[in-house]
Design an enzyme around this catalytic site. Structure first.
Site, PDB file in Angstrom:
ATOM      1  N   SER A 177       0.836  -1.205   0.000  1.00 37.48           N
ATOM      2  CA  SER A 177       0.000   0.000   0.000  1.00 37.48           C
ATOM      3  C   SER A 177       0.865   1.246   0.000  1.00 37.48           C
ATOM      4  O   SER A 177       0.359   2.344  -0.179  1.00 37.48           O
ATOM      5  CB  SER A 177      -0.897  -0.004   1.236  1.00 37.48           C
ATOM      6  OG  SER A 177      -0.109  -0.009   2.401  1.00 37.48           O
TER       7      SER A 177
ATOM      8  N   GLU B 136      -7.244  -2.546  -5.397  1.00 34.60           N
ATOM      9  CA  GLU B 136      -6.726  -1.435  -6.200  1.00 34.60           C
ATOM     10  C   GLU B 136      -5.632  -1.986  -7.116  1.00 34.60           C
ATOM     11  O   GLU B 136      -4.603  -2.467  -6.629  1.00 34.60           O
ATOM     12  CB  GLU B 136      -6.165  -0.345  -5.290  1.00 34.60           C
ATOM     13  CG  GLU B 136      -7.237   0.347  -4.448  1.00 34.60           C
ATOM     14  CD  GLU B 136      -6.667   1.365  -3.458  1.00 34.60           C
ATOM     15  OE1 GLU B 136      -7.302   2.402  -3.243  1.00 34.60           O
ATOM     16  OE2 GLU B 136      -5.586   1.111  -2.884  1.00 34.60           O
TER      17      GLU B 136
ATOM     18  N   ASN C 272      -6.469   4.363   1.001  1.00 32.99           N
ATOM     19  CA  ASN C 272      -5.729   4.838   2.174  1.00 32.99           C
ATOM     20  C   ASN C 272      -5.697   6.362   2.251  1.00 32.99           C
ATOM     21  O   ASN C 272      -5.550   6.931   3.335  1.00 32.99           O
ATOM     22  CB  ASN C 272      -4.310   4.261   2.197  1.00 32.99           C
ATOM     23  CG  ASN C 272      -4.304   2.810   2.661  1.00 32.99           C
ATOM     24  OD1 ASN C 272      -5.357   2.247   2.977  1.00 32.99           O
ATOM     25  ND2 ASN C 272      -3.131   2.202   2.697  1.00 32.99           N
TER      26      ASN C 272
HETATM   27  N1  3HC Z   1     -11.137 -12.565   8.598  1.00 35.41           N
HETATM   28  C1  3HC Z   1     -12.048 -13.179   7.809  1.00 35.41           C
HETATM   29  N2  3HC Z   1     -13.364 -12.908   7.874  1.00 35.41           N
HETATM   30  C2  3HC Z   1     -13.743 -11.985   8.779  1.00 35.41           C
HETATM   31  C3  3HC Z   1     -12.851 -11.307   9.623  1.00 35.41           C
HETATM   32  C4  3HC Z   1     -11.494 -11.647   9.501  1.00 35.41           C
HETATM   33  N3  3HC Z   1     -10.542 -11.051  10.218  1.00 35.41           N
HETATM   34  N4  3HC Z   1     -13.539 -10.435  10.398  1.00 35.41           N
HETATM   35  C5  3HC Z   1     -14.837 -10.567  10.056  1.00 35.41           C
HETATM   36  N5  3HC Z   1     -14.967 -11.496   9.092  1.00 35.41           N
HETATM   37  C6  3HC Z   1     -16.195 -11.926   8.431  1.00 35.41           C
HETATM   38  C7  3HC Z   1     -17.109 -12.640   9.400  1.00 35.41           C
HETATM   39  O1  3HC Z   1     -16.841 -14.031   9.403  1.00 35.41           O
HETATM   40  C8  3HC Z   1     -18.478 -12.353   8.818  1.00 35.41           C
HETATM   41  O2  3HC Z   1     -18.749 -13.200   7.738  1.00 35.41           O
HETATM   42  P1  3HC Z   1     -20.281 -13.608   7.420  1.00 35.41           P
HETATM   43  O3  3HC Z   1     -21.107 -12.375   7.502  1.00 35.41           O
HETATM   44  O4  3HC Z   1     -20.245 -14.142   6.048  1.00 35.41           O
HETATM   45  O5  3HC Z   1     -20.621 -14.583   8.472  1.00 35.41           O
HETATM   46  C9  3HC Z   1     -18.319 -10.959   8.203  1.00 35.41           C
HETATM   47  O6  3HC Z   1     -16.907 -10.749   8.040  1.00 35.41           O
HETATM   48  C10 3HC Z   1     -18.867  -9.896   9.118  1.00 35.41           C
HETATM   49  O7  3HC Z   1     -18.199 -10.018  10.385  1.00 35.41           O
HETATM   50  P2  3HC Z   1     -18.881  -9.678  11.775  1.00 35.41           P
HETATM   51  O8  3HC Z   1     -20.364  -9.981  11.685  1.00 35.41           O
HETATM   52  O9  3HC Z   1     -18.098 -10.347  12.838  1.00 35.41           O
HETATM   53  O10 3HC Z   1     -18.623  -8.147  12.011  1.00 35.41           O
HETATM   54  P3  3HC Z   1     -18.958  -6.910  11.099  1.00 35.41           P
HETATM   55  O11 3HC Z   1     -20.285  -7.032  10.433  1.00 35.41           O
HETATM   56  O12 3HC Z   1     -18.671  -5.732  11.949  1.00 35.41           O
HETATM   57  O13 3HC Z   1     -17.846  -6.938   9.940  1.00 35.41           O
HETATM   58  C11 3HC Z   1     -15.798  -6.184   9.130  1.00 35.41           C
HETATM   59  C12 3HC Z   1     -16.492  -6.950  10.226  1.00 35.41           C
HETATM   60  C13 3HC Z   1     -15.954  -6.919   7.795  1.00 35.41           C
HETATM   61  C14 3HC Z   1     -14.332  -6.106   9.507  1.00 35.41           C
HETATM   62  C15 3HC Z   1     -16.469  -4.761   9.023  1.00 35.41           C
HETATM   63  O14 3HC Z   1     -16.491  -4.175  10.292  1.00 35.41           O
HETATM   64  C16 3HC Z   1     -15.776  -3.841   8.072  1.00 35.41           C
HETATM   65  O15 3HC Z   1     -16.002  -3.871   6.876  1.00 35.41           O
HETATM   66  N6  3HC Z   1     -14.891  -2.948   8.626  1.00 35.41           N
HETATM   67  C17 3HC Z   1     -14.105  -2.030   7.815  1.00 35.41           C
HETATM   68  C18 3HC Z   1     -12.891  -2.747   7.301  1.00 35.41           C
HETATM   69  C19 3HC Z   1     -12.004  -1.840   6.488  1.00 35.41           C
HETATM   70  O16 3HC Z   1     -12.210  -0.661   6.350  1.00 35.41           O
HETATM   71  N7  3HC Z   1     -10.935  -2.441   5.933  1.00 35.41           N
HETATM   72  C20 3HC Z   1      -9.933  -1.733   5.194  1.00 35.41           C
HETATM   73  C21 3HC Z   1      -8.786  -1.440   6.101  1.00 35.41           C
HETATM   74  S1  3HC Z   1      -7.541  -0.514   5.283  1.00 35.41           S
HETATM   75  C22 3HC Z   1      -6.552  -1.648   4.555  1.00 35.41           C
HETATM   76  O17 3HC Z   1      -6.697  -2.831   4.680  1.00 35.41           O
HETATM   77  C23 3HC Z   1      -5.484  -1.097   3.681  1.00 35.41           C
HETATM   78  C24 3HC Z   1      -4.108  -1.378   4.204  1.00 35.41           C
HETATM   79  O18 3HC Z   1      -3.168  -0.877   3.286  1.00 35.41           O
HETATM   80  C25 3HC Z   1      -3.891  -0.786   5.570  1.00 35.41           C
END
Ligand code: 3HC
Length: 292
Positions: free
Chosen positions: A127, A160, A199
């Site tokens: 990233s 991306e 990001n």
């Molecule tokens: N690994 C795999 N699957 C996961 C997981 C993980 N760490 N965390 C959650 N999940 C899955 C769950 O199993 C669940 O699947 P299902 O609905 O099919 O059963 C689904 O995701 C939803 O999980 P939860 O019900 O436990 O919780 P949420 O509805 O709150 O979802 C989340 C969790 C998907 C993490 C959601 O909160 C979300 O989308 N958050 C924002 C994440 C985000 O912005 N990510 C980008 C970060 S920046 C980045 O990565 C860039 C890098 O360069 C830093």
């Protein structure tokens, strides 16, 4: 020696790095029907990846979201290796998700240029480092691009795809197609810019959230609640930083600031202090929040 690798010719995907991102990218590839290899220099890292992915598959099956046969097939399609030479020998598409250090990545890409079949596309999940920084080392710059996934990679739809000046159209097209084959919705970034799209957007929200908290305008809990309940974000900025890892957030800020020199991109001292205390977010049990 540039060749045109089309999506139909991809059968083996190699992911380098068994960390948070690499392991889930490799599992997404296995679930999509590819032969998938995770390569890492650390046996412990590979073992941890295997444990997490087997546990993830078992819990998906238990929840009724994945049938047992698909889970078994995917886990069988996934292999783990410390041997880069053997792993790269038959790879059609390679996604590097190793440590975010230019010297390490350059060394990996230099080796891949020699070890991977001539038709293989070499992508980096970085990233912070545009693929132009490692492309020349491969001897096949037109077959190199960024393919940036999001945490958790088995869930988040965005990839991306970032081209550098000499990335070929065929490489871009195949990377986009592969992302779709993994069930993702790729976006194309036509030229390198620190932070790409996601990001940069996330950074803007985090900066504002940190300003509001540092100025005592609102608590981190209330800022997170507002992001969720007023804006429909799945989680607030502080919870998200804890999930991504405060060390990663700090590193992204350092790398971006080094490139742009813009004071707005400077690392946040509060985050740096938490990192220095070993509070890296969810993975260490504490960050902005406590997880015990
Ligand atoms: N690994 C795999 N699957 C996961 C997981 C993980 N760490 N965390 C959650 N999940 C899955 C769950 O199993 C669940 O699947 P299902 O609905 O099919 O059963 C689904 O995701 C939803 O999980 P939860 O019900 O436990 O919780 P949420 O509805 O709150 O979802 C989340 C969790 C998907 C993490 C959601 O909160 C979300 O989308 N958050 C924002 C994440 C985000 O912005 N990510 C980008 C970060 S920046 C980045 O990565 C860039 C890098 O360069 C830093």
């Amino acid at each position: 020696m540039s060749t045109t690798l089309s999506i139909e010719n991809i059968s083996t995907i190699l992911v380098i790095g068994a960390g948070t991102m690499g392991r889930q990218i490799a599992m997404a590839a296995a679930l999509a029907g590819y032969t998938s290899i995770i390569q890492d220099i650390s046996e412990e890292g590979l073992a941890a990846a295997r444990t997490e992915l087997e546990g993830w598959a078992a819990s998906r099956v238990a929840k009724g979201k994945l049938d047992q046969a698909t889970a078994t097939t995917a886990l069988e399609a996934l292999t783990y290796s410390t041997d880069l030479e053997a792993a790269a020998a038959n790879a059609d598409f390679i996604i590097e998700a190793a440590t975010e250090r230019l010297d390490i990545k350059t060394q990996i890409f230099e080796r891949l240029g020699k070890l991977a079949p001539a038709h293989a596309i070499l992508a980096t999940n970085s990233s912070t480092l545009g693929s132009s920084k490692v492309a020349a080392a491969t001897g096949r710059a037109s077959q190199v691009c960024n393919m940036h996934f999001f945490n958790p990679a088995l869930v988040m739809k965005c990839v991306e795809v970032v081209r550098h000046e000499t990335t070929s159209d065929a490489t871009v097209e195949t990377a986009m197609e592969l992302a779709r084959a993994l069930g993702k919705e790729p976006v194309l970034i036509n030229r390198e810019i620190p932070g790409f799209i996601a990001n940069r957007l996330m950074g803007a929200i985090q900066r504002e959230a940190l300003f509001l908290a540092d100025a005592g305008i609102a608590s981190i809990e209330d800022i997170d609640t507002t992001a969720r309940t007023a804006l429909g974000h799945p989680m607030g900025p502080f919870a998200l930083m804890d999930m991504v890892g405060l060390d990663v957030i700090d590193f992204i800020a350092q790398a971006t600031h080094a490139e742009t020199g813009d004071p707005a991109d400077a690392p946040n001292p509060g985050i740096a202090a938490l990192v220095a205390e070993g509070k890296l977010g969810r993975k260490t049990g504490a960050g902005f929040y406590n997880y015990n």
